[in-house]
Design a protein around this motif. Sequence first.
Motif, PDB file in Angstrom:
ATOM      1  N   UNK A 109       0.783  -1.204   0.001  1.00  0.00           N
ATOM      2  CA  UNK A 109       0.000   0.097   0.009  1.00  0.00           C
ATOM      3  C   UNK A 109       0.935   1.177  -0.022  1.00  0.00           C
ATOM      4  N   UNK A 110       0.889   1.960  -1.191  1.00  0.00           N
ATOM      5  CA  UNK A 110       1.593   3.352  -1.122  1.00  0.00           C
ATOM      6  C   UNK A 110       0.882   4.428  -0.831  1.00  0.00           C
ATOM      7  N   UNK A 111       1.428   5.105   0.230  1.00  0.00           N
ATOM      8  CA  UNK A 111       0.747   6.080   0.990  1.00  0.00           C
ATOM      9  C   UNK A 111       1.647   7.525   0.562  1.00  0.00           C
ATOM     10  N   UNK A 112       1.092   8.680   0.653  1.00  0.00           N
ATOM     11  CA  UNK A 112       1.835  10.009   0.486  1.00  0.00           C
ATOM     12  C   UNK A 112       1.033  11.109   1.395  1.00  0.00           C
ATOM     13  N   UNK A 113       1.914  12.013   1.802  1.00  0.00           N
ATOM     14  CA  UNK A 113       1.107  13.102   2.592  1.00  0.00           C
ATOM     15  C   UNK A 113       1.358  14.335   1.390  1.00  0.00           C
ATOM     16  N   UNK A 114       0.124  14.889   1.306  1.00  0.00           N
ATOM     17  CA  UNK A 114       0.311  15.993   0.444  1.00  0.00           C
ATOM     18  C   UNK A 114      -0.711  17.303   0.922  1.00  0.00           C
ATOM     19  N   UNK A 115      -0.480  18.563   0.281  1.00  0.00           N
ATOM     20  CA  UNK A 115      -1.372  19.540   0.892  1.00  0.00           C
ATOM     21  C   UNK A 115      -2.864  19.291   0.132  1.00  0.00           C
ATOM     22  N   UNK A 116      -3.756  19.522   0.642  1.00  0.00           N
ATOM     23  CA  UNK A 116      -5.131  19.308   0.414  1.00  0.00           C
ATOM     24  C   UNK A 116      -5.989  20.498  -0.097  1.00  0.00           C
ATOM     25  N   UNK A 117      -6.484  20.309  -1.260  1.00  0.00           N
ATOM     26  CA  UNK A 117      -7.230  21.513  -1.932  1.00  0.00           C
ATOM     27  C   UNK A 117      -8.773  20.969  -2.175  1.00  0.00           C
TER      28      UNK A 117
ATOM     29  N   UNK B 278      -6.445   8.866  -5.454  1.00  0.00           N
ATOM     30  CA  UNK B 278      -6.223   8.520  -3.902  1.00  0.00           C
ATOM     31  C   UNK B 278      -7.243   8.346  -2.928  1.00  0.00           C
ATOM     32  N   UNK B 279      -7.047   7.367  -1.888  1.00  0.00           N
ATOM     33  CA  UNK B 279      -7.935   7.578  -0.842  1.00  0.00           C
ATOM     34  C   UNK B 279      -7.639   8.092   0.430  1.00  0.00           C
ATOM     35  N   UNK B 280      -8.598   9.114   1.076  1.00  0.00           N
ATOM     36  CA  UNK B 280      -8.073   9.861   2.065  1.00  0.00           C
ATOM     37  C   UNK B 280      -8.208   9.193   3.270  1.00  0.00           C
ATOM     38  N   UNK B 281      -7.156   9.079   3.965  1.00  0.00           N
ATOM     39  CA  UNK B 281      -7.099   8.158   5.277  1.00  0.00           C
ATOM     40  C   UNK B 281      -6.983   9.203   6.566  1.00  0.00           C
TER      41      UNK B 281
ATOM     42  N   UNK C  59      -4.520   4.703  -5.318  1.00  0.00           N
ATOM     43  CA  UNK C  59      -5.330   3.868  -5.579  1.00  0.00           C
ATOM     44  C   UNK C  59      -5.022   3.150  -7.267  1.00  0.00           C
ATOM     45  N   UNK C  60      -4.918   2.024  -7.530  1.00  0.00           N
ATOM     46  CA  UNK C  60      -4.592   1.650  -8.636  1.00  0.00           C
ATOM     47  C   UNK C  60      -5.704   1.418  -9.558  1.00  0.00           C
ATOM     48  N   UNK C  61      -5.716   1.688 -10.914  1.00  0.00           N
ATOM     49  CA  UNK C  61      -6.721   1.721 -11.791  1.00  0.00           C
ATOM     50  C   UNK C  61      -6.817   0.253 -12.429  1.00  0.00           C
ATOM     51  N   UNK C  62      -7.318  -0.546 -12.000  1.00  0.00           N
ATOM     52  CA  UNK C  62      -7.776  -1.927 -12.625  1.00  0.00           C
ATOM     53  C   UNK C  62      -8.680  -1.848 -13.905  1.00  0.00           C
ATOM     54  N   UNK C  63      -8.461  -2.534 -14.649  1.00  0.00           N
ATOM     55  CA  UNK C  63      -9.248  -2.472 -15.979  1.00  0.00           C
ATOM     56  C   UNK C  63     -10.717  -3.187 -15.830  1.00  0.00           C
ATOM     57  N   UNK C  64     -10.734  -4.272 -15.093  1.00  0.00           N
ATOM     58  CA  UNK C  64     -11.845  -4.793 -15.109  1.00  0.00           C
ATOM     59  C   UNK C  64     -12.398  -5.829 -16.154  1.00  0.00           C
TER      60      UNK C  64
ATOM     61  N   UNK D 234     -15.847   8.684  -9.924  1.00  0.00           N
ATOM     62  CA  UNK D 234     -14.357   8.758  -9.678  1.00  0.00           C
ATOM     63  C   UNK D 234     -13.947   7.650  -8.586  1.00  0.00           C
ATOM     64  N   UNK D 235     -14.669   7.166  -7.868  1.00  0.00           N
ATOM     65  CA  UNK D 235     -14.265   6.152  -6.899  1.00  0.00           C
ATOM     66  C   UNK D 235     -14.895   4.569  -7.437  1.00  0.00           C
ATOM     67  N   UNK D 236     -15.308   4.256  -8.637  1.00  0.00           N
ATOM     68  CA  UNK D 236     -15.555   3.123  -9.063  1.00  0.00           C
ATOM     69  C   UNK D 236     -14.408   2.013  -8.784  1.00  0.00           C
ATOM     70  N   UNK D 237     -14.619   0.891  -8.538  1.00  0.00           N
ATOM     71  CA  UNK D 237     -13.703  -0.045  -8.229  1.00  0.00           C
ATOM     72  C   UNK D 237     -12.540  -0.587  -9.482  1.00  0.00           C
ATOM     73  N   UNK D 238     -13.295  -0.343 -10.683  1.00  0.00           N
ATOM     74  CA  UNK D 238     -12.477  -0.598 -11.764  1.00  0.00           C
ATOM     75  C   UNK D 238     -12.802   0.231 -12.971  1.00  0.00           C
ATOM     76  N   UNK D 239     -12.126   0.284 -14.108  1.00  0.00           N
ATOM     77  CA  UNK D 239     -12.545   0.906 -15.371  1.00  0.00           C
ATOM     78  C   UNK D 239     -13.854   0.400 -16.028  1.00  0.00           C
ATOM     79  N   UNK D 240     -13.967  -0.880 -16.057  1.00  0.00           N
ATOM     80  CA  UNK D 240     -15.143  -1.339 -16.461  1.00  0.00           C
ATOM     81  C   UNK D 240     -16.502  -1.129 -15.650  1.00  0.00           C
TER      82      UNK D 240
END
Length: 246
Positions: free
Chosen positions: A1-9, A119-122, A138-143, A204-210
Motif C-alpha cells: 500500500x503506497x501512501x503519501x502526505x500532500x497539501x489538500x485543496x 487517492x483514498x483519504x486516510x 489507488x491503482x486503476x484496474x481494467x475490470x 471517480x471512486x468506481x472499483x475499476x474501469x469497466x
Amino acid sequence: MTTVRLPLFPLNSALFPGLVLPLNVFEERYRALMRDLLKTPEDEPRRFAVVAIRDGHEVAPSAPGMPDPTALPERGPAAGFGTDPAKAFHGVGCIADAATIRERADGTFEVLATGTTRVRLLSVDASGPYLTAELQELPEEPGDEAGALAEGVLRAFRQYQKRLAGARERSLTTGADLPDEPSVVSYLVAAAMMLDTPTKQRLLQAPDTASRLRDELKLLRAETAILRSLPSLPAADLTRGPTSLN
C-alpha cells in the motif's frame, strides 16, 4: 500500500486523472499552499490533492452575514469544514500536478494543474497554515470487458454531445478527437457529462474501469433520452459549467 502526505485543496467538484484544473487562488490558506509549492525544485512535481466537499463551503465566510449578522468569520486551514474536516470530504480524490503557478501583483495566484492519480483519504491534519492529508494511491484496474464497454460509451457519448449542443445532422466530434484507451475514456466522459458532484464522485471512486464505463453507459442513455424530450433547451445554458472561485 503506497501512501503519501500532500497539501489538500477541497473543491465543490471532483477532479479526474488526465483532466486540466484551472484555479483562481485568493484565500490566504491556499495562497500559503501555492507559495510553498513554488519552493519545490523545478525538476520535481508540484503536487497537491483535490477532494470533493461533502459537507462544507469551498470558500470560508470572510465577513458577518446571514443568518447571524454578528457572527465572526471563520479563520484557519479548516474554516468552513467543521471540527473534523475529514468528515466534510468525500473519501476518494485525485492528485493534481501544478504545471503553472503564477503570482499576481495582489498576492493571489493563477494556477493550471492536471489530475494524475486517484487517492483514498486516510486522515487530515489541520495543524499547519493549510490542510494536509495522508493519502493512499489507488491503482486503476481494467475490470472485465473494458475495451468493448469503452467503444459503447464513446458511441453513446457522441449522441449525448449532439443532443447537448442541439446538433441534428452530425456529431460534434469524430473518432480521431476522442481517446480509445478505456480508462482515459472513462475519465474524460465522467468529467465532460453534466452531472452533479455526488454522481461524478461515484464515478471517480468506481472499483475499476469497466464498472465506471458501465455506470456511464447507463447515465449517457438516460441523459440523452431526457435531452431528446427537451429539443428547445438552449445549448449555452447546458454547457456553461460552474467556475471554482479558488
